[in-house]
Design a protein around this motif. Structure first.
Motif, PDB file in Angstrom:
ATOM      1  N   GLN A  79     -35.437 -12.187  13.182  1.00  0.00           N
ATOM      2  CA  GLN A  79     -35.454 -10.973  13.995  1.00  0.00           C
ATOM      3  C   GLN A  79     -36.830 -10.820  14.630  1.00  0.00           C
ATOM      4  O   GLN A  79     -37.836 -10.762  13.928  1.00  0.00           O
ATOM      5  CB  GLN A  79     -35.136  -9.748  13.135  1.00  0.00           C
TER       6      GLN A  79
ATOM      7  N   LEU B 286     -39.497  -8.511  16.117  1.00  0.00           N
ATOM      8  CA  LEU B 286     -39.757  -7.096  15.901  1.00  0.00           C
ATOM      9  C   LEU B 286     -40.304  -6.434  17.154  1.00  0.00           C
ATOM     10  O   LEU B 286     -39.927  -5.310  17.486  1.00  0.00           O
ATOM     11  CB  LEU B 286     -40.753  -6.919  14.755  1.00  0.00           C
TER      12      LEU B 286
ATOM     13  N   LEU C 150     -35.543  -0.514  17.409  1.00  0.00           N
ATOM     14  CA  LEU C 150     -34.543  -0.240  16.381  1.00  0.00           C
ATOM     15  C   LEU C 150     -33.432   0.630  16.948  1.00  0.00           C
ATOM     16  O   LEU C 150     -32.244   0.427  16.638  1.00  0.00           O
ATOM     17  CB  LEU C 150     -35.215   0.437  15.181  1.00  0.00           C
ATOM     18  N   LEU C 151     -33.804   1.573  17.785  1.00  0.00           N
ATOM     19  CA  LEU C 151     -32.782   2.396  18.446  1.00  0.00           C
ATOM     20  C   LEU C 151     -31.842   1.509  19.254  1.00  0.00           C
ATOM     21  O   LEU C 151     -30.623   1.637  19.189  1.00  0.00           O
ATOM     22  CB  LEU C 151     -33.458   3.426  19.359  1.00  0.00           C
TER      23      LEU C 151
ATOM     24  N   VAL D  25     -31.198  -1.806  18.918  1.00  0.00           N
ATOM     25  CA  VAL D  25     -30.389  -2.715  18.114  1.00  0.00           C
ATOM     26  C   VAL D  25     -29.336  -1.944  17.327  1.00  0.00           C
ATOM     27  O   VAL D  25     -28.212  -2.421  17.144  1.00  0.00           O
ATOM     28  CB  VAL D  25     -31.287  -3.536  17.174  1.00  0.00           C
ATOM     29  N   GLY D  26     -29.703  -0.743  16.887  1.00  0.00           N
ATOM     30  CA  GLY D  26     -28.770   0.029  16.079  1.00  0.00           C
ATOM     31  C   GLY D  26     -27.698   0.731  16.896  1.00  0.00           C
ATOM     32  O   GLY D  26     -26.550   0.820  16.466  1.00  0.00           O
ATOM     33  N   ARG D  27     -28.040   1.202  18.076  1.00  0.00           N
ATOM     34  CA  ARG D  27     -27.125   2.123  18.747  1.00  0.00           C
ATOM     35  C   ARG D  27     -26.709   1.759  20.165  1.00  0.00           C
ATOM     36  O   ARG D  27     -25.793   2.356  20.696  1.00  0.00           O
ATOM     37  CB  ARG D  27     -27.713   3.543  18.733  1.00  0.00           C
TER      38      ARG D  27
ATOM     39  N   LEU E 282     -32.800  -8.735  19.972  1.00  0.00           N
ATOM     40  CA  LEU E 282     -31.791  -7.690  20.128  1.00  0.00           C
ATOM     41  C   LEU E 282     -30.670  -7.759  19.096  1.00  0.00           C
ATOM     42  O   LEU E 282     -29.711  -6.988  19.163  1.00  0.00           O
ATOM     43  CB  LEU E 282     -31.206  -7.746  21.544  1.00  0.00           C
ATOM     44  N   GLY E 283     -30.769  -8.693  18.155  1.00  0.00           N
ATOM     45  CA  GLY E 283     -29.737  -8.781  17.134  1.00  0.00           C
ATOM     46  C   GLY E 283     -28.417  -9.291  17.681  1.00  0.00           C
ATOM     47  O   GLY E 283     -27.351  -8.904  17.211  1.00  0.00           O
TER      48      GLY E 283
ATOM     49  N   ARG F 196     -27.115   8.466  17.443  1.00  0.00           N
ATOM     50  CA  ARG F 196     -28.347   8.705  16.704  1.00  0.00           C
ATOM     51  C   ARG F 196     -28.720   7.523  15.821  1.00  0.00           C
ATOM     52  O   ARG F 196     -27.864   6.956  15.154  1.00  0.00           O
ATOM     53  CB  ARG F 196     -28.177   9.942  15.826  1.00  0.00           C
ATOM     54  N   GLN F 197     -29.994   7.165  15.814  1.00  0.00           N
ATOM     55  CA  GLN F 197     -30.474   6.114  14.930  1.00  0.00           C
ATOM     56  C   GLN F 197     -31.538   6.682  14.001  1.00  0.00           C
ATOM     57  O   GLN F 197     -32.545   7.216  14.478  1.00  0.00           O
ATOM     58  CB  GLN F 197     -31.073   4.964  15.755  1.00  0.00           C
ATOM     59  N   ILE F 198     -31.307   6.562  12.704  1.00  0.00           N
ATOM     60  CA  ILE F 198     -32.347   6.933  11.752  1.00  0.00           C
ATOM     61  C   ILE F 198     -33.339   5.787  11.661  1.00  0.00           C
ATOM     62  O   ILE F 198     -32.945   4.631  11.483  1.00  0.00           O
ATOM     63  CB  ILE F 198     -31.737   7.254  10.375  1.00  0.00           C
TER      64      ILE F 198
ATOM     65  N   LEU G 293     -35.428  -2.822  10.897  1.00  0.00           N
ATOM     66  CA  LEU G 293     -35.002  -3.531  12.101  1.00  0.00           C
ATOM     67  C   LEU G 293     -34.443  -4.903  11.736  1.00  0.00           C
ATOM     68  O   LEU G 293     -33.433  -5.351  12.297  1.00  0.00           O
ATOM     69  CB  LEU G 293     -36.183  -3.670  13.073  1.00  0.00           C
TER      70      LEU G 293
ATOM     71  N   VAL H  72     -30.880  -4.191  10.467  1.00  0.00           N
ATOM     72  CA  VAL H  72     -29.907  -3.825  11.491  1.00  0.00           C
ATOM     73  C   VAL H  72     -29.646  -4.988  12.436  1.00  0.00           C
ATOM     74  O   VAL H  72     -28.521  -5.192  12.891  1.00  0.00           O
ATOM     75  CB  VAL H  72     -30.405  -2.586  12.269  1.00  0.00           C
ATOM     76  N   GLY H  73     -30.689  -5.771  12.714  1.00  0.00           N
ATOM     77  CA  GLY H  73     -30.525  -6.869  13.646  1.00  0.00           C
ATOM     78  C   GLY H  73     -29.861  -8.090  13.054  1.00  0.00           C
ATOM     79  O   GLY H  73     -29.071  -8.754  13.712  1.00  0.00           O
TER      80      GLY H  73
ATOM     81  N   ALA I 294     -24.786   5.327   7.694  1.00  0.00           N
ATOM     82  CA  ALA I 294     -24.298   4.730   8.936  1.00  0.00           C
ATOM     83  C   ALA I 294     -25.351   4.839  10.036  1.00  0.00           C
ATOM     84  O   ALA I 294     -25.640   3.863  10.738  1.00  0.00           O
ATOM     85  CB  ALA I 294     -23.004   5.412   9.370  1.00  0.00           C
ATOM     86  N   ASP I 295     -25.942   6.014  10.175  1.00  0.00           N
ATOM     87  CA  ASP I 295     -26.931   6.227  11.233  1.00  0.00           C
ATOM     88  C   ASP I 295     -28.184   5.385  11.017  1.00  0.00           C
ATOM     89  O   ASP I 295     -28.865   5.009  11.966  1.00  0.00           O
ATOM     90  CB  ASP I 295     -27.326   7.704  11.309  1.00  0.00           C
TER      91      ASP I 295
ATOM     92  N   GLY J  42     -26.990   1.401  11.756  1.00  0.00           N
ATOM     93  CA  GLY J  42     -26.331   0.988  12.987  1.00  0.00           C
ATOM     94  C   GLY J  42     -24.862   0.671  12.782  1.00  0.00           C
ATOM     95  O   GLY J  42     -24.316  -0.201  13.444  1.00  0.00           O
ATOM     96  N   LEU J  43     -24.213   1.374  11.860  1.00  0.00           N
ATOM     97  CA  LEU J  43     -22.787   1.168  11.607  1.00  0.00           C
ATOM     98  C   LEU J  43     -22.027   2.451  11.931  1.00  0.00           C
ATOM     99  O   LEU J  43     -22.619   3.520  12.040  1.00  0.00           O
ATOM    100  CB  LEU J  43     -22.558   0.823  10.128  1.00  0.00           C
TER     101      LEU J  43
END
Lengths: 242, 242
Positions: free
Chosen positions: A73, A75, A143-144, A146-148, A190-191, B72-74, B143, B146-147, B187-188, B191-192
């Motif tokens: 990954q 970063l 992270l935002l 890749v996650g969302r 970007l995963g 939303r991403q935590i 990251l 999630v990635g 989940a947040d 990224g699920l």
DNA sequence: CATCTCCTATGTGTTTTGACATAGCGGCTC
DNA sequence: GAGCCGCTATGTCAAAACACATAGGAGATG
């Protein structure tokens, strides 16, 4: 090709805060070396225990982590003026690696001088902290993504972000940004898988928001691309340069 | 219920570096307030321009970002002793929000005292920078998850990571960790989708590596869970407490 | 104690993403 | 020029993740 800080050409770019002579002199006295490395060189190794602090003087680089089975990954990407190795130089060992994407030049600030730097000039210490926080902000944004964000949005957001960072550094010439990333790098950042990245890129290109070929990125409609990616952050400028 | 730093019970935990009296006195003089907030309170708002720097004294919190359409991403979870708001207090505006997960208590260090703090005691400035770097390391690890980790591995890695951080704070009692996260939070953070998180959790539980119910997490086999998640990082300790 | 809300749980079908295979292209070496 | 390598491209199929629908439980509220 040692560059003394007072005559550093980067420092004059609009991206950076102009500093007083005295401050620049102190920074210069902390700088122990000016390295030139080839593309592909790994200058911070995962687990390395004696990493130094670097300022990227020229070229592109990236930080990465990987899992035991080789999944990697990326970063964050680093552009000229960015600090690399703050974590690695503060902790007993590094939790990530850093690799040159192009031929690069690095200014070296030895890790053992860090505390003395803090003692000698609080303004500079403050700036180091500031740059560390900015580095975290870059990872946050990634992270935002890749996650969302969906695959297309991720790619769009990455291109927007790099473009917006490169511009105030004078790296965009007549609308063209020389982008030293392969599709594998984009995928790793970007995963995504390499294949999926390729197909998504093709689809995006066909919408006509940008062209990318032979390492040359032209964004035809930055506003539209930003909107599509939901990427609305501007890079922080002017920012300190250590 | 103001707690003066010299008598701070957190400071005695094995997770933290023991500091000299003088240093603690300076930290105490920087602390302007001790807040108590209810679960769900947002104490740093996205775009907020005057966020303060906080040390989480008790309870759990998280940082997050979101896209225009509400996704939303935590970014990271905060446990007692963690610094929250360094970016937000250094920049003109915050790029993220922060919300209390449980009822919490916060020590407040006003943003306008930051530079004076750096001038007055370089050791503390160094520690602030160190904590900022650690905060970045947490996001880096997230990251990577999630990635590059699959859904099951992500959940396993998150549980491992929280468990390993909570333990030296004394939050694990007889093998049980009180986990104030809903599946939506998990989940947040990972990224699920909520549904997929639920199903993946169910599958993991059925393998017997851990149990989680009613907010109580018991890890039956930390070694095995770590191996499955490929999560091998230990939390940095002892670490400074500001 | 009825009602509401928040959280958890589970079935079914669709969409997104990834894996594997194959191929073309340009630069490099020998 | 033959052969190799790194990068890009594209088709086919499988797996992962998500969307939607439905339901049950626990706690708060009136």
């Amino acid at each position: 090709m040692y560059v003394p800080c007072p005559s550093c050409p980067l420092r004059r770019k609009p991206a950076f805060r102009q500093k007083g002579e005295e401050e620049v002199a102190v920074i210069n006295s902390m700088k122990s070396d000016h390295l030139t490395l080839e593309a592909g060189s790994e200058f911070i190794h995962p687990e390395q225990s004696d990493a130094e602090l670097y300022t990227l003087f020229a070229g592109w680089a990236f930080r990465y982590k990987e899992l035991g089975d080789g999944r990697r990954q990326i970063l964050s990407f680093a552009l000229p003026g960015d600090l690399i190795g703050l974590q690695a130089s503060l902790f007993e060992k590094s939790f990530y690696g850093a690799i040159a994407l192009t031929d690069i030049q690095l200014c070296v600030i030895p890790r053992r001088r860090m505390l003395r730097l803090f003692e000698r000039m609080p303004e500079i210490a403050y700036d180091v902290t500031w740059l560390g926080a900015r580095s975290e902000a870059l990872v946050d944004e990634n992270l935002l993504s890749v996650g969302r964000r969906g695959a297309g949005e991720r790619i769009a957001a990455l291109l927007c972000s790099l473009y917006k960072r490169a511009e105030p550094l004078g790296l965009v010439k007549e609308g063209v940004l020389e982008l030293p990333l392969t599709q594998q790098h984009i995928a790793d950042a970007l995963g995504l898988s390499l294949v999926h990245t390729n197909k998504t890129l093709a689809k995006l290109r066909s919408q006509g928001l940008f062209t990318i070929s032979g390492g040359h990125l032209v964004i035809r409609n930055l506003r539209g691309l930003s909107r599509f990616a939901q990427h609305f952050e501007e890079d922080l400028a002017p920012r300190p340069l250590i």
